[in-house]
Scaffold this motif. Structure first.
Motif, short mmCIF file in Angstrom:
data_model
loop_
_atom_site.label_atom_id
_atom_site.label_comp_id
_atom_site.label_asym_id
_atom_site.label_seq_id
_atom_site.Cartn_x
_atom_site.Cartn_y
_atom_site.Cartn_z
N ARG A 138 4.12 -19.12 -1.97
CA ARG A 138 5.17 -19.87 -1.15
C ARG A 138 6.28 -20.06 -1.84
NH1 ARG A 138 5.69 -24.25 2.48
NH2 ARG A 138 7.43 -25.48 2.10
N ALA A 163 3.92 -20.34 7.10
CA ALA A 163 4.69 -20.34 8.46
C ALA A 163 4.17 -21.38 9.11
CB ALA A 163 4.31 -19.02 9.14
N THR A 164 4.31 -22.78 8.64
CA THR A 164 4.14 -23.98 9.56
C THR A 164 5.12 -24.23 10.57
OG1 THR A 164 5.12 -25.52 8.02
CG2 THR A 164 2.88 -24.68 7.35
N GLU A 165 4.72 -25.51 10.91
CA GLU A 165 5.56 -25.98 12.31
C GLU A 165 6.73 -26.88 11.38
OE1 GLU A 165 3.62 -27.40 15.33
OE2 GLU A 165 2.87 -25.35 16.05
N SER A 169 9.55 -24.87 6.45
CA SER A 169 8.61 -23.66 6.30
C SER A 169 9.51 -22.49 6.04
CB SER A 169 7.98 -23.45 7.55
OG SER A 169 6.91 -22.33 7.35
N HIS A 171 8.89 -19.39 6.22
CA HIS A 171 9.05 -18.20 7.39
C HIS A 171 10.66 -18.42 8.12
CE1 HIS A 171 7.93 -21.07 10.36
NE2 HIS A 171 8.16 -19.93 11.31
N ALA A 174 13.44 -16.07 6.76
CA ALA A 174 13.31 -14.72 6.61
C ALA A 174 14.59 -13.76 6.78
CB ALA A 174 12.18 -14.12 7.61
N GLN A 196 -0.73 -18.85 11.86
CA GLN A 196 0.29 -18.63 10.68
C GLN A 196 0.59 -17.39 10.29
OE1 GLN A 196 1.21 -21.65 7.68
NE2 GLN A 196 -0.17 -23.08 8.52
N ARG A 199 2.81 -15.98 12.94
CA ARG A 199 4.10 -16.30 13.06
C ARG A 199 4.85 -15.78 11.81
NH1 ARG A 199 3.20 -22.13 12.70
NH2 ARG A 199 2.71 -22.12 14.74
N LEU A 200 4.24 -15.80 10.79
CA LEU A 200 4.97 -15.01 9.44
C LEU A 200 5.21 -13.83 9.93
CD1 LEU A 200 5.82 -15.23 6.79
CD2 LEU A 200 3.28 -14.63 6.16
N ALA A 203 8.27 -13.13 12.47
CA ALA A 203 9.55 -13.94 11.56
C ALA A 203 10.09 -12.64 10.87
CB ALA A 203 9.40 -15.24 10.79
#
Length: 251
Positions: A138, A163-165, A169, A171, A174, A196, A199-200, A203
């Protein structure tokens, strides 16, 4: 592989002094720099050994105690071998320390670490690379976003909460990244579930970031850490192959 020399150094930051481990080939020459972000267990013998292995490949490696606001390393006393459940109070002691490190603090600290490396006669001119483990993945992603002019490569292994909400976060940054990224995800990792990872990846792809994301099948969170019961020797060697290839391309 080169013979290496490791020393303890102190790095002035905006918020105090960060103790750190510095290791480099023992030849007196400058080498490309790698900023090494450790896991939640902190700076300890195994982390120093990992940094030495990286330095032996031809890099000047800096491993800051990212928890320096809570004291010099070891911030929390650790057993020689860290086994899940052996000390239930360990994570209770670590949790508030890890949770207290904010993105704003990380950015300020990275300024100090990168400035220190730029001023070191042991560091060659040019961009730096980053590798990070667990929490460090992270921090690697945040630093690559905050310092695109300095970071050419960043790798993260068994990273969590990438890549949380949440509004902060990593991500979501990016579009700031210019470095090439590599991620080695553990598929048995509750800190980074499949949604996640997806999602990452989306992004980074949408932002046009050069990246590779691989899922290490059967690996658990912490698979590179030989002083824990989550260690996976095959996955660890795979991580070294990927990391060294990334740094060779970028640096």
């Amino acid at each position: 592989m080169a013979t290496v020399r490791g020393t303890s150094v102190d790095i002035p930051t905006q918020d105090g002094t960060a103790d750190a481990y510095l290791t480099h080939p023992d030849d007196g020459a400058p080498h490309p720099a790698v900023l090494f972000y450790l896991d939640a267990f902190g700076l300890r013998p195994h982390i120093r050994a990992m940094a030495d292995r990286l330095a032996a490949a031809g890099y000047t490696v800096l491993v800051p105690n990212v928890f320096y606001r809570h004291g010099r390393a070891p911030v929390v006393e650790l057993p020689e071998f860290i086994a899940a459940g052996a000390d239930p109070g360990l994570f209770e002691r670590l949790g508030p320390i890890v949770g207290s490190l904010t993105p704003e603090q990380t950015e300020r600290d990275a300024d100090a670490y990168l400035r220190w490396l730029a001023d070191s006669p042991l560091v060659a001119d040019g961009p730096v690379g980053i590798t990070g483990y667990c929490l460090g993945a992270r921090l690697a992603l945040l630093t690559a976003a905050d310092h695109p002019e300095r970071v050419a490569a960043a790798a993260g292994f068994h990273g969590g909460f990438l890549a949380t909400e949440a509004e902060d976060s990593p991500h979501l940054l990016a579009d700031r990244i210019t470095a090439e990224l590599y991620f080695g995800h553990a598929d048995q990792d509750p800190a980074l579930p499949a949604e996640q990872i997806d999602r990452l990846t989306k992004a980074l792809t949408a932002a046009g970031v050069r990246h590779t994301a691989e899922v290490y099948e059967g690996a658990h969170h912490g698979f590179t850490q030989a002083d824990t019961d989550r260690y996976d020797a095959a996955a660890d060697e795979r991580h070294w192959t990927a990391l060294l290839a990334l740094l060779e391309r970028a640096l």
